[in-house]
Design an enzyme around this catalytic site. Structure first.
Site, PDB file in Angstrom:
ATOM      1  N   GLU A  44       0.835  -1.198   0.000  1.00  0.00           N
ATOM      2  CA  GLU A  44       0.000   0.000   0.000  1.00  0.00           C
ATOM      3  C   GLU A  44       0.877   1.259   0.000  1.00  0.00           C
ATOM      4  OE1 GLU A  44      -3.612   1.859   2.745  1.00  0.00           O
ATOM      5  OE2 GLU A  44      -2.041   0.652   3.701  1.00  0.00           O
ATOM      6  N   LYS A 119      -9.725   1.070  -1.671  1.00  0.00           N
ATOM      7  CA  LYS A 119      -9.767   0.716  -0.260  1.00  0.00           C
ATOM      8  C   LYS A 119     -11.145   1.087   0.286  1.00  0.00           C
ATOM      9  CE  LYS A 119      -6.960   1.295   3.961  1.00  0.00           C
ATOM     10  NZ  LYS A 119      -5.751   1.969   4.499  1.00  0.00           N
ATOM     11  N   CYS A 153      -4.885  -3.327   3.593  1.00  0.00           N
ATOM     12  CA  CYS A 153      -4.520  -2.971   4.962  1.00  0.00           C
ATOM     13  C   CYS A 153      -5.709  -3.012   5.931  1.00  0.00           C
ATOM     14  CB  CYS A 153      -3.831  -1.600   4.952  1.00  0.00           C
ATOM     15  SG  CYS A 153      -2.778  -1.275   6.399  1.00  0.00           S
TER      16      CYS A 153
END
Length: 285
Positions: A44, A119, A153
């Protein structure tokens, strides 16, 4: 079906030009190619390294400047995917859509296609300091080697979204990550193991290492790549096929055997996917 995957512990350091970034990326891709990998995962916020190039006054670029590199970023990773015949998850890159910024993972296919997965869960720091917006909608991606998902994440810390990915057919979850201390790292690492156990899937995880001294909120990085399995007899007892050395600049590689997933889902020591109690709690929608 078997596939070989590599995960890059990407070393962040100050650079002078986009070519510096491109040369570093190509080094990692060529390393994975030498290992015979079919998929390679970058972390990321890998392109935050471009912010260290700075402006004419010597000040670091801002997060608002990153979308200006989108065409170069996509061209670089698309070329490398075609040249090496690999699937490359090019970490995440910040895109601007309208007046909003999104943290978007990119999957580069060997045939030149590019897929995106924004995300979905945004951390307080991303919201407060960088004014990032959450993406909408989960996708899974069909490849010649099976169905995968890319969850970035913080996303892996939410069991519902990984359950949705598995229900949509994903056998491998690729998780590009970026954490600045041990607390954040272990949140992502431990929940990756939980998601692998709950859904009987593989999780391929990596993060940034090194530092960008001139870039706010990227000055510290704590990272370690890992290729994570369910905890059952066909797999290593600790559920780890491979892991890197913490905070080192390196690439790890392992083979994923999808047939073992199908085996444990049907007749493993535990069958967590099959045994979920949808009569007591709702399944994915």
């Amino acid at each position: 079906m078997k596939l070989r995957v590599s995960a890059v512990q990407y070393h962040l350091h100050t650079i002078q030009t986009f070519d510096d970034f491109a040369n570093q990326v190509e080094h990692y891709v060529k390393t994975a190619e030498e290992f015979g990998s079919e998929f390679v995962l970058f972390p990321e916020f890998v392109t935050t390294q471009l912010m260290s190039i700075g402006d004419q006054q010597g000040r670091a670029l801002s997060i608002q400047d990153l979308p200006d590199f989108t065409e170069q970023y996509r061209s670089l990773f698309s070329r490398l995917a075609r040249e090496t015949n690999m699937h490359i998850i090019g970490g995440t890159h910040v895109l601007r859509k309208g007046d909003r910024l999104y943290n978007v993972a990119h999957l580069f296919y060997p045939d030149g296609r590019v897929a995106e997965q924004p995300k979905l869960h945004i951390t307080p720091t991303e919201v407060k300091e960088w004014n990032m917006s959450p993406g909408e909608g989960l996708q899974v991606f069909e490849t010649a080697k099976g169905t995968i998902a890319v969850l970035t994440c913080y996303d892996i810390e939410f069991p519902e979204i990984v359950r949705m990915a598995k229900a949509k057919g994903a056998d491998v979850i690729f998780c590009p990550s970026c954490t600045d201390d041990r607390h954040g790292f272990y949140r992502v690492r431990y929940t990756s193991h939980a998601r692998a156990v709950e859904n009987q899937v593989y999780v391929v995880l990596t993060g940034t290492v090194g530092s960008l001294p001139t870039v706010d909120f990227m000055r510290a990085n704590f990272g370690q790549a890992a290729i994570i399995t369910p905890n059952d007899i066909p797999f290593p007892p600790r559920g780890i096929l491979a892991e890197g050395e913490i905070n080192d600049d390196m690439v790890i590689t392992a083979d994923l055997d999808l047939s073992l997933l199908y085996q444990v889902r049907e007749s493993g020591s535990v069958t967590t996917w099959r045994d979920r109690r949808t009569d007591l709690y709702p399944d994915w929608k």
